[in-house]
Design a protein around this motif. Structure first.
Motif, PDB file in Angstrom:
ATOM      1  N   ASP A 122      -4.833  -3.248  -4.185  1.00 44.88           N
ATOM      2  CA  ASP A 122      -5.360  -2.086  -3.480  1.00 44.88           C
ATOM      3  C   ASP A 122      -6.687  -2.413  -2.801  1.00 44.88           C
ATOM      4  OD1 ASP A 122      -4.816   0.816  -2.992  1.00 44.88           O
ATOM      5  OD2 ASP A 122      -6.798   1.012  -3.897  1.00 44.88           O
TER       6      ASP A 122
ATOM      7  N   ALA B 149      -5.984  -4.483   0.250  1.00 46.89           N
ATOM      8  CA  ALA B 149      -5.480  -3.629   1.326  1.00 46.89           C
ATOM      9  C   ALA B 149      -6.639  -2.917   2.027  1.00 46.89           C
ATOM     10  CB  ALA B 149      -4.484  -2.612   0.770  1.00 46.89           C
TER      11      ALA B 149
ATOM     12  N   LEU C 121       0.322  -6.381  -2.484  1.00 45.08           N
ATOM     13  CA  LEU C 121      -0.473  -6.032  -1.306  1.00 45.08           C
ATOM     14  C   LEU C 121       0.394  -5.308  -0.282  1.00 45.08           C
ATOM     15  CD1 LEU C 121      -2.938  -6.082   0.519  1.00 45.08           C
ATOM     16  CD2 LEU C 121      -2.452  -8.490   1.039  1.00 45.08           C
TER      17      LEU C 121
ATOM     18  N   ALA D 176       0.830  -1.871  -1.493  1.00 44.85           N
ATOM     19  CA  ALA D 176      -0.408  -1.104  -1.309  1.00 44.85           C
ATOM     20  C   ALA D 176      -0.567  -0.679   0.146  1.00 44.85           C
ATOM     21  CB  ALA D 176      -1.610  -1.926  -1.771  1.00 44.85           C
ATOM     22  N   MET D 177      -0.236  -1.566   1.084  1.00 44.92           N
ATOM     23  CA  MET D 177      -0.299  -1.214   2.505  1.00 44.92           C
ATOM     24  C   MET D 177       0.670  -0.075   2.816  1.00 44.92           C
ATOM     25  SD  MET D 177      -0.523  -5.088   4.081  1.00 44.92           S
ATOM     26  CE  MET D 177      -0.498  -4.568   5.811  1.00 44.92           C
TER      27      MET D 177
ATOM     28  N   ARG E  87      -0.615   3.255   1.770  1.00 43.93           N
ATOM     29  CA  ARG E  87      -1.680   3.728   2.650  1.00 43.93           C
ATOM     30  C   ARG E  87      -1.159   4.140   4.029  1.00 43.93           C
ATOM     31  NH1 ARG E  87      -7.069   1.599   1.673  1.00 43.93           N
ATOM     32  NH2 ARG E  87      -7.272   0.988  -0.520  1.00 43.93           N
TER      33      ARG E  87
ATOM     34  N   ARG F  33       0.122   2.122   6.258  1.00 42.93           N
ATOM     35  CA  ARG F  33      -0.136   1.086   7.250  1.00 42.93           C
ATOM     36  C   ARG F  33       1.162   0.374   7.621  1.00 42.93           C
ATOM     37  NH1 ARG F  33      -4.459  -3.134   6.670  1.00 42.93           N
ATOM     38  NH2 ARG F  33      -4.184  -3.044   8.918  1.00 42.93           N
TER      39      ARG F  33
END
Length: 255
Positions: free
Chosen positions: A74, A77, A103, A106-107, A110, A112
Motif C-alpha cells: 500500500d 502504491a 502492489l 493495492a493499485m 485505489r 488506478r
C-alpha cells in the motif's frame, strides 16, 4: 516530502525517452535497486526501467519497513501515485514477485490503471503455502540459505563484516513472507508471465503454474537454465523477455 503512507523510493536505471514502455522492477529478499544497474547495458534505448528501493536499504536506509507485506504494498502504491508513475510492466523476482502482486492489488483498490502485464520470476504463486522453501531464522541458517540459493559469492559468505550488514535486511524481508496471509480476490485484469529456473528446488513447476489463477489475460511460462538466481545468470534472456513483454503495453502501441 512524500506522504506518511508512502514507502520506498523510485530509482531510474535507464530512460528511453517519451513514448518508450516503462518497466517497474522490484528486488528480491536482501536485494536493492542497485542490482538492476547491471541490466542497463541490455535495456538502454529500448525501455525505461525504474526500480523500487525498498525501506531499510540503499537510498532508503533508515526508513522503517512497514509491519506487513500488505502495508508495504500500500505504501509503494502511494509512492507511485505521488510520483505520477504508470508502468506498462511490473517485474519482480522471488520476494519481489510477491510484493509486485500485492502492489498490483493495492493499485486496483485505489482505482488506478494497472500495467498491461506482469513478469513474476522465481516465486511460487501467492495462493501456495507462503513458507515453502523459507529457512529457519538465525545467522547460521540464513548463511546456509544464501549459500544454497547460489546467488552470493563465497567471498561475501566468508566475510563476517559483510554478512553482519546483510543479514538484518534479509531476515526482515523473509519475515515479510512468513507473515504474509493470502486473501482470495478477483483475478487481475492483466497478462501474466511466470519465469523459473529448471534447477530451482525452492520454486517447483506447480508453484509457477499457480500464477495462472491470478490473471484474466494471457498467461505464459518461461523456464530457464539454472537455479534460483537464473534471473542473473540468464540476464540476457530475461532482459529480452522484459523488452518483449513491455512492448505490448498501451504506451508502446500508441507510439
Amino acid at each position: 516530502m512524500l506522504p506518511e503512507a508512502a514507502a520506498g523510493q523510485l530509482v531510474r536505471i535507464c530512460d528511453a525517452g517519451a513514448g518508450a514502455p516503462v518497466v517497474l522492477a522490484v528486488p528480491y529478499a536482501g536485494g536493492s535497486a542497485q542490482s538492476f544497474f547491471a541490466w542497463k547495458p541490455l535495456l538502454d534505448g529500448q525501455l525505461t526501467l525504474l526500480a523500487l528501493e525498498l525501506p531499510g536499504r540503499g537510498r532508503c536506509y533508515g526508513q522503517p519497513m512497514p509491519a506487513s507485506l500488505l502495508a508495504l504494498a500500500d505504501g509503494l502504491a502511494q509512492t507511485l501515485a505521488t510520483e505520477g508513475v504508470q508502468p506498462d510492466l511490473l517485474f519482480g523476482h522471488s520476494l519481489g514477485a510477491l510484493i509486485a502482486f500485492e502492489l498490483l492489488r493495492a493499485m486496483r483498490r485505489r482505482g488506478r490503471s494497472l500495467p498491461a502485464a506482469a513478469l513474476m520470476s522465481g516465486r511460487i504463486a501467492p495462493s501456495h503455502p507462503r513458507t515453502f522453501g523459507l529457512p529457519r531464522f538465525g545467522r547460521e541458517y540464513l548463511v546456509e540459505y544464501l549459500r544454497d540459493l547460489g546467488g552470493t559469492p563465497d567471498s561475501v559468505l566468508n566475510n563476517d563484516a559483510v554478512i553482519d550488514m546483510m543479514l538484518p535486511v534479509l531476515q526482515q524481508d523473509l519475515e515479510l513472507i512468513a507473515g504474509y496471509d493470502y486473501a482470495p480476490a478477483a483475478p487481475l485484469d492483466i497478462d501474466l508471465t511466470a519465469a523459473g529456473g529448471f534447477d530451482d528446488g525452492r520454486v517447483p513447476l506447480s508453484g509457477l503454474l499457480g500464477w495462472h489463477e491470478e490473471c484474466t489475460g494471457r498467461y505464459a511460462l518461461h523456464m530457464h537454465p539454472g537455479g534460483h538466481f537464473f534471473v542473473e545468470t540468464e540476464r540476457t534472456a530475461m532482459a529480452a523477455l522484459l523488452c518483449e513483454l513491455a512492448a505490448r503495453g498501451p504506451r508502446a502501441k500508441a507510439a
